[in-house]
Motif scaffolding. Structure first.
Motif, PDB file in Angstrom:
ATOM      1  N   PRO A  19       0.948  -1.218   0.035  1.00 55.88           N
ATOM      2  CA  PRO A  19       0.039   0.084  -0.076  1.00 55.88           C
ATOM      3  C   PRO A  19       0.627   1.134  -0.058  1.00 55.88           C
ATOM      4  CG  PRO A  19      -0.633  -1.629   1.463  1.00 55.88           C
ATOM      5  CD  PRO A  19       0.603  -2.111   1.099  1.00 55.88           C
ATOM      6  N   LEU A  20       1.933   1.182   0.492  1.00 54.92           N
ATOM      7  CA  LEU A  20       2.817   2.335   0.290  1.00 54.92           C
ATOM      8  C   LEU A  20       3.214   3.007  -1.023  1.00 54.92           C
ATOM      9  CD1 LEU A  20       4.872   4.236   1.762  1.00 54.92           C
ATOM     10  CD2 LEU A  20       6.775   2.582   1.414  1.00 54.92           C
ATOM     11  N   TYR A  96       4.766  14.018   3.445  1.00 58.13           N
ATOM     12  CA  TYR A  96       3.699  14.429   4.123  1.00 58.13           C
ATOM     13  C   TYR A  96       2.462  13.254   4.509  1.00 58.13           C
ATOM     14  CZ  TYR A  96      -0.140  17.771   5.859  1.00 58.13           C
ATOM     15  OH  TYR A  96      -0.927  18.273   6.677  1.00 58.13           O
ATOM     16  N   LEU A  97       1.898  13.092   3.195  1.00 58.41           N
ATOM     17  CA  LEU A  97       0.897  12.169   3.086  1.00 58.41           C
ATOM     18  C   LEU A  97       0.996  10.803   3.653  1.00 58.41           C
ATOM     19  CD1 LEU A  97      -1.122  13.700  -0.144  1.00 58.41           C
ATOM     20  CD2 LEU A  97      -1.482  14.077   2.436  1.00 58.41           C
ATOM     21  N   THR A  98       2.057  10.368   3.038  1.00 56.37           N
ATOM     22  CA  THR A  98       2.470   8.930   3.464  1.00 56.37           C
ATOM     23  C   THR A  98       3.170   9.040   4.952  1.00 56.37           C
ATOM     24  OG1 THR A  98       4.688   9.164   2.561  1.00 56.37           O
ATOM     25  CG2 THR A  98       3.091   8.238   1.150  1.00 56.37           C
ATOM     26  N   CYS A 358      -6.598   9.034  -6.753  1.00 55.71           N
ATOM     27  CA  CYS A 358      -5.572   8.333  -7.430  1.00 55.71           C
ATOM     28  C   CYS A 358      -4.911   7.137  -6.621  1.00 55.71           C
ATOM     29  CB  CYS A 358      -4.637   9.622  -7.303  1.00 55.71           C
ATOM     30  SG  CYS A 358      -4.862  10.867  -8.683  1.00 55.71           S
ATOM     31  N   ARG A 359      -5.077   7.154  -5.484  1.00 50.68           N
ATOM     32  CA  ARG A 359      -4.652   6.213  -4.507  1.00 50.68           C
ATOM     33  C   ARG A 359      -5.517   4.895  -4.889  1.00 50.68           C
ATOM     34  NH1 ARG A 359      -4.862   3.037  -0.385  1.00 50.68           N
ATOM     35  NH2 ARG A 359      -2.904   2.590   0.875  1.00 50.68           N
ATOM     36  N   SER A 360      -6.609   5.321  -5.048  1.00 47.68           N
ATOM     37  CA  SER A 360      -7.648   4.089  -5.164  1.00 47.68           C
ATOM     38  C   SER A 360      -7.209   3.499  -6.649  1.00 47.68           C
ATOM     39  CB  SER A 360      -9.100   4.557  -5.135  1.00 47.68           C
ATOM     40  OG  SER A 360     -10.141   3.460  -5.547  1.00 47.68           O
ATOM     41  N   PHE A 361      -7.093   4.563  -7.641  1.00 51.59           N
ATOM     42  CA  PHE A 361      -7.003   4.256  -9.008  1.00 51.59           C
ATOM     43  C   PHE A 361      -5.628   3.319  -9.104  1.00 51.59           C
ATOM     44  CE2 PHE A 361      -4.278   5.177 -12.814  1.00 51.59           C
ATOM     45  CZ  PHE A 361      -5.030   4.590 -13.773  1.00 51.59           C
TER      46      PHE A 361
END
Length: 367
Positions: A19-20, A96-98, A358-361
């Motif tokens: 998932p990373l 930041y997000l990760t 985008c993560r889901s894509f």
């Protein structure tokens, strides 16, 4: 038999990707999209908050700042410091997000385990995974936002210094007492020239001296933002789950990336607007201190340390806030708050909506 085993092995599905990877790809894409859309609003905010003689801004508001900057200096001025933001800000957005996701998941697992252990001790047996209380969720999201910001500021602070020097440099000469009559309106030719000259005149300390002030501004923003954002997403998922069960009878729990686009936009924009407005005075103090350091360095070759010290208007962030309050009251403290909200509401909406989608894509395309 061996051949059958080989065939079975060949036809077995590939192991799922980490998932990373989805977090990295999603956050990088989201960061670039967001910066392109919202950078002019950030420039307007910076010019509204920049220190001026008498404490009065030459602009009537964010829209006036956008229009007048464009008319006088063109589109290039609205995107001042954009190169530094893209080159340094994109990996910063990824970290930041990760980083937030990592800290949130790690802290949630740790607190959940402690809840389970506490339940086992009190009841004498296991009772499954224990839900987090509202207070625990608040503490986890607040702490994760602060920790993510603390790590990301290692990249963001140099980017922020260069960006804001570029954004406000046009206003530094005619209206500021530190300009010493200098008629040069563009001391920096671009982001890389600004970085090179800051390093030459101020060294690494000039690039990172604002770390504490930046963390003091963006740390509370990030902490509050993720508290509000996670709570809004919880309400949105609860609503969509009820709608799904009532219409189709489907009991499957909806995931973040499966939320309708408008719901994600509303969650992220609302959280960004509220967090940015509440922390606007801290952002103003941080910007004024950064600009003041740059102006002091610019005149250091013509004045001694004592002269520079006498011309410095602000001693620290708290003193800057007190001066702003004396000059304009609460309105002075929140000067530029409207532009900050106009920047962060769409910026967080574009960033987080793009990130979730985008993560889901990428999870579906590469999983």
């Amino acid at each position: 038999m061996a051949a059958a085993n080989i065939d079975a092995a060949d036809n077995s599905p590939a192991p799922p990707r980490s998932p990373l990877l989805y977090d990295v790809l999603g956050s990088a894409t989201a960061g670039i999209i967001s910066r392109i859309v919202t950078h002019p609003l950030d420039t307007a905010k910076a010019r509204l908050q920049a220190p001026t003689a008498g404490g009065q801004s030459p602009f009537r508001g964010p829209l006036d700042a956008l229009i007048r900057t464009y008319r006088r200096e063109g589109i290039r001025a609205l995107y001042g410091g954009f190169g530094a933001v893209i080159v340094g800000g994109t990996p910063g957005t990824v970290i930041y997000l990760t980083g937030y996701a990592f800290f949130r998941d790690s802290l949630s697992s740790l607190v959940s385990k402690r809840n389970e252990d506490s339940t086992d001790t009190s009841r004498g047996g296991g009772n499954g995974r224990q839900p987090l209380s509202h207070g625990q969720e608040f503490a986890i999201h607040f702490s994760s936002g602060m920790l993510a910001e603390a790590v990301t500021c290692i990249i963001y602070v140099p980017v922020d210094v260069v960006k804001e020097r570029m954004q406000v440099q046009q206003t530094n000469t005619s209206r500021n007492p530190l300009s010493q009559g200098n008629s040069q309106t563009h001391p920096y030719k671009g982001s890389w020239d600004a970085l090179r000259r800051i390093l030459q005149t101020e060294g690494m300390r000039g690039i990172y001296k604002g770390y504490g002030a930046t963390l003091g501004s963006f740390g509370p923003f990030s902490a509050l933002y993720f508290v509000f954002y996670e709570r809004c997403k919880f309400w949105a998922k609860e609503y969509n789950n009820r709608q799904r069960r009532g219409i189709t009878g489907d009991a499957k729990i909806i995931e973040d990336g499966e939320l309708p686009l408008l719901h994600l936009v509303a969650c992220s924009a609302s959280a960004g607007a509220l967090a940015s407005w509440l922390t606007s005075p801290l952002d103003m103090a941080k910007l004024r201190l950064q600009v003041q350091r740059g102006q002091a360095a610019a005149v250091s070759s013509n004045a001694g340390r004592s002269t520079i010290r006498q011309t410095l208007q602000y001693r620290n962030a708290l003193h800057c806030l007190s001066v702003a309050y004396r000059e304009g009251g609460m309105r002075g403290l929140f000067r530029g708050a409207g532009a900050r909200v106009l920047h962060f509401a769409p910026a967080t909406a574009v960033t987080m909506t793009s990130y979730e989608k985008c993560r889901s894509f990428y999870a579906q395309a590469l999983g």
